[in-house]
Design an enzyme around this catalytic site. Structure first.
Site, short mmCIF file in Angstrom:
data_model
loop_
_atom_site.label_atom_id
_atom_site.label_comp_id
_atom_site.label_asym_id
_atom_site.label_seq_id
_atom_site.Cartn_x
_atom_site.Cartn_y
_atom_site.Cartn_z
N HIS A 160 0.74 -1.11 -0.07
CA HIS A 160 0.00 -0.04 -0.01
C HIS A 160 0.67 1.07 0.51
CE1 HIS A 160 -2.92 2.86 0.39
NE2 HIS A 160 -3.80 1.81 1.28
N HIS A 195 -1.75 0.98 -12.11
CA HIS A 195 -2.18 1.43 -10.37
C HIS A 195 -3.38 0.19 -10.83
CE1 HIS A 195 -5.45 3.94 -8.54
NE2 HIS A 195 -4.10 4.11 -8.01
N ASP A 245 3.61 7.61 -6.94
CA ASP A 245 4.98 7.40 -6.61
C ASP A 245 6.02 7.03 -7.58
OD1 ASP A 245 3.39 6.70 -4.14
OD2 ASP A 245 2.43 4.97 -4.71
C1 LIG Z 1 0.11 -0.97 -8.68
C2 LIG Z 1 -0.77 -2.71 -9.05
C3 LIG Z 1 -0.59 -3.70 -7.86
C4 LIG Z 1 -1.82 -2.41 -9.70
O1 LIG Z 1 -2.35 -4.02 -9.93
P1 LIG Z 1 -3.15 -4.69 -10.35
O2 LIG Z 1 -4.54 -3.55 -11.20
O3 LIG Z 1 -3.79 -5.45 -9.62
O4 LIG Z 1 -2.52 -4.90 -11.64
P2 LIG Z 1 -3.17 -6.63 -12.21
O5 LIG Z 1 -2.51 -7.56 -11.09
O6 LIG Z 1 -3.53 -6.45 -12.73
O7 LIG Z 1 -1.75 -6.90 -13.06
C5 LIG Z 1 -1.91 -7.41 -14.11
C6 LIG Z 1 -0.26 -7.98 -13.97
O8 LIG Z 1 0.64 -6.79 -15.01
C7 LIG Z 1 1.88 -6.46 -13.87
N1 LIG Z 1 2.20 -5.15 -13.54
C8 LIG Z 1 1.16 -4.51 -13.10
N2 LIG Z 1 2.08 -3.62 -12.51
C9 LIG Z 1 3.57 -3.64 -13.13
C10 LIG Z 1 4.38 -3.31 -12.52
N3 LIG Z 1 4.26 -1.98 -12.29
N4 LIG Z 1 5.35 -3.69 -13.02
C11 LIG Z 1 5.62 -5.04 -13.39
N5 LIG Z 1 4.05 -5.58 -13.90
C12 LIG Z 1 3.71 -4.96 -13.04
C13 LIG Z 1 1.09 -7.83 -13.06
O9 LIG Z 1 1.99 -8.54 -12.25
C14 LIG Z 1 -0.11 -9.08 -13.02
O10 LIG Z 1 1.46 -9.32 -13.65
P3 LIG Z 1 1.25 -11.36 -13.10
O11 LIG Z 1 -0.32 -11.44 -14.25
O12 LIG Z 1 1.54 -12.05 -14.43
O13 LIG Z 1 0.74 -11.36 -11.84
C15 LIG Z 1 0.66 -2.49 -9.92
O14 LIG Z 1 0.58 -2.18 -10.75
C16 LIG Z 1 2.00 -2.70 -9.12
O15 LIG Z 1 2.11 -3.75 -8.71
N6 LIG Z 1 2.68 -1.77 -9.08
C17 LIG Z 1 3.97 -0.82 -8.98
C18 LIG Z 1 3.62 -0.86 -7.73
C19 LIG Z 1 3.60 0.31 -7.68
O16 LIG Z 1 3.38 1.43 -7.56
N7 LIG Z 1 2.49 0.89 -6.45
C20 LIG Z 1 1.69 2.23 -5.92
C21 LIG Z 1 0.75 2.31 -6.98
S1 LIG Z 1 -0.10 3.45 -6.16
#
Ligand SMILES: CC(C)(COP(=O)(O)OP(=O)(O)OC[C@H]1O[C@@H](n2cnc3c(N)ncnc32)[C@H](O)[C@@H]1OP(=O)(O)O)[C@@H](O)C(=O)NCCC(=O)NCCS
Length: 446
Positions: A272, A323, A380
């Site tokens: 988070h 996101h 971020d």
């Molecule tokens: C924020 C986050 C958790 C959103 O997740 P989400 O919408 O649930 O994304 P999904 O799980 O649908 O993503 C689909 C795929 O893309 C990948 N993906 C999404 N964002 C990614 C990223 N920044 N880097 C690498 N892979 C990413 C996921 O790992 C997932 O792969 P998988 O199917 O092999 O597990 C994700 O984008 C992330 O981890 N970002 C990096 C951390 C970050 O900056 N967080 C701050 C958010 S404000």
């Protein structure tokens, strides 16, 4: 105990494993997510709205550039309005989130004065903060401090909205003081004095925090940019993990100190609040390992290596990208990017800014190619870089997020209490057979 602990852990691992096939068959919405990744609708709020999709004429969700709305007002308009009038805006954002209205000039002056009066911590609270800790974790320190503040409240368990609002405003005022003081206690291990600088009632939240942290009046541009960061992080709808946590525990009518410290606990988790720190660590790796920062091919290669778990923390993530809701743009990112550029010019770090810019352009394409997922740089991506240019230590990045988001938590807490229904979802049990209770003597010995 060591051996027994190993045994308990092994049994836990075996017992806690739930077959993913069963989860799918029973259509369990793990993480309260629908199959397409969108959140399950579990509540209703007047406080914040995150817009990232619109329905097309076939009723399908189509991604659109993101919008973040606070009580009906676009956050981009709040930021632009405050900048135009050359004022600090976090306090009026707090007022807006609590009441749903922008304050009049007179009410804002009174509100600022009230917040100003409440920033000081009682001496006993300062003593509690001074206790030596075996670790320097600033979110844990914030969590215990917030929980301990109930000691100074004569009526902590009141469920009267007026009393709860008083407690919330008090906590919003005190968060910056606690965070600055906790840091000073941790920093004393580096030989620096534990010097609790008293807040100045006439200063804004942003100015006060920087003043109490650094011990000198902050540069006006730095304080204004910090204020902007506070406005942008103050609220993000009811579904984000920490706000939902505050709403869940508030629905049981627990007290304000417990509810807000639960929000801090949620935000501290790596999934988070900690992403801005992770971006900085990732960028350290890029700066160190990419020889030519102008070479997009080399940068791309490193980003691919991050996703292939070869580099960085080997999580396979490119931090600061993606996101849970926004797909096309996170509306907060371009505002922060512009500020980052201004500070990079001022601090002679334009080469680093250019590197961030390149990573921000290349990473979505790398993620799309490898995962087929459309992502954009998120809030971020630049915030940590900005804090770093302001001389703020990394360990405070997540506490600063809390300093701002406590406004949203407070607003959602009162709303949840007014709704008046205990949050109580349901879990399906996977237990199949009945197990009979065995007397102690007849159990298998190990
Ligand atoms: C924020 C986050 C958790 C959103 O997740 P989400 O919408 O649930 O994304 P999904 O799980 O649908 O993503 C689909 C795929 O893309 C990948 N993906 C999404 N964002 C990614 C990223 N920044 N880097 C690498 N892979 C990413 C996921 O790992 C997932 O792969 P998988 O199917 O092999 O597990 C994700 O984008 C992330 O981890 N970002 C990096 C951390 C970050 O900056 N967080 C701050 C958010 S404000």
């Amino acid at each position: 105990m060591e051996n027994l602990l190993d045994k308990i852990t092994r049994l836990e691992r075996e017992h806690d494993h739930i077959d993913p096939e069963l989860i799918e068959r029973k259509r369990i919405k793990l993480g309260l997510r629908n199959i397409d990744g969108t959140g399950v609708v579990v509540g209703i709020t007047t406080k914040g709205q995150v817009k990232a999709f619109k329905r097309d004429r076939h009723g399908k969700n189509v991604p659109i550039p993101g919008k973040l709305i606070y009580c009906g007002i676009d956050v981009e308009d709040i930021v632009a309005g405050v900048e135009r009038e050359g004022r600090y805006g976090f306090e009026e954002t707090v007022y807006l989130l609590l009441t749903g209205d922008l304050p009049s000039e007179k009410d804002l002056a009174i509100f600022n004065m009230e917040i100003g009066k409440r920033r000081t911590l009682p001496d006993v609270a300062k003593k509690i903060l001074s206790f030596n800790s075996k670790n320097d974790d600033q979110m844990s320190a914030l969590h215990s401090a917030v929980a301990s503040l109930h000691k100074f409240d004569e009526n902590p368990r009141s469920t009267d909205i007026r009393e709860i609002t008083r407690q919330c405003i008090d906590l919003i005022a005190k968060f910056p003081t606690i965070i600055a003081y906790n840091y000073r206690v941790a920093d004393a291990k580096n030989g620096n004095p534990v010097d609790f600088i008293e807040p100045k009632p006439e200063l804004s939240t942003a100015q006060n925090f920087l003043y109490m942290l650094h011990g000198e009046m902050p540069d006006e541009d730095v304080a204004r940019a910090f204020d902007l960061c506070l406005i942008l992080h103050a609220e993000h709808g009811g579904g984000n993990n920490s706000t939902f946590t505050v709403r869940t525990v508030s629905s049981s009518l627990t007290d304000t100190y417990m509810a807000i410290s639960a929000g801090v606990a949620s935000l501290a988790g790596h999934r988070h609040g900690g992403a801005n720190e992770s971006v900085m660590e990732m960028m350290d790796g890029i700066k160190k390992n990419v020889k030519d920062w102008d070479d997009e091919g080399e940068i791309r290669g490193y980003l691919e290596g991050l996703m292939d778990r070869k580099y960085g923390d080997k999580s396979g993530k490119i931090y600061g990208m993606g996101h849970a809701v926004y797909m096309i743009t996170d509306p907060r990112e371009p505002i922060l990017k512009e500020k980052a550029k201004i500070f990079a010019e001022k601090t002679g770090r334009l080469d680093e800014f250019a590197l961030y810019d390149r990573v921000g352009r290349l990473a979505p394409d790398v993620i799309k190619t490898k995962k087929g997922k459309t992502v954009c740089p998120n809030v971020d991506f630049y915030s940590g870089f900005i804090y770093d240019m302001m001389g703020i230590p990394r360990s405070l990045f997540t506490p600063i997020f809390a300093m701002s988001r406590v406004a949203g938590w407070a607003a959602h807490r009162t709303e949840e209490i007014m709704l008046g229904r205990l949050i109580r979802p349901s879990y399906i049990s996977t237990m199949r057979k009945k197990v009979y209770y065995k007397p102690l003597k007849s159990r298998e010995q190990s």
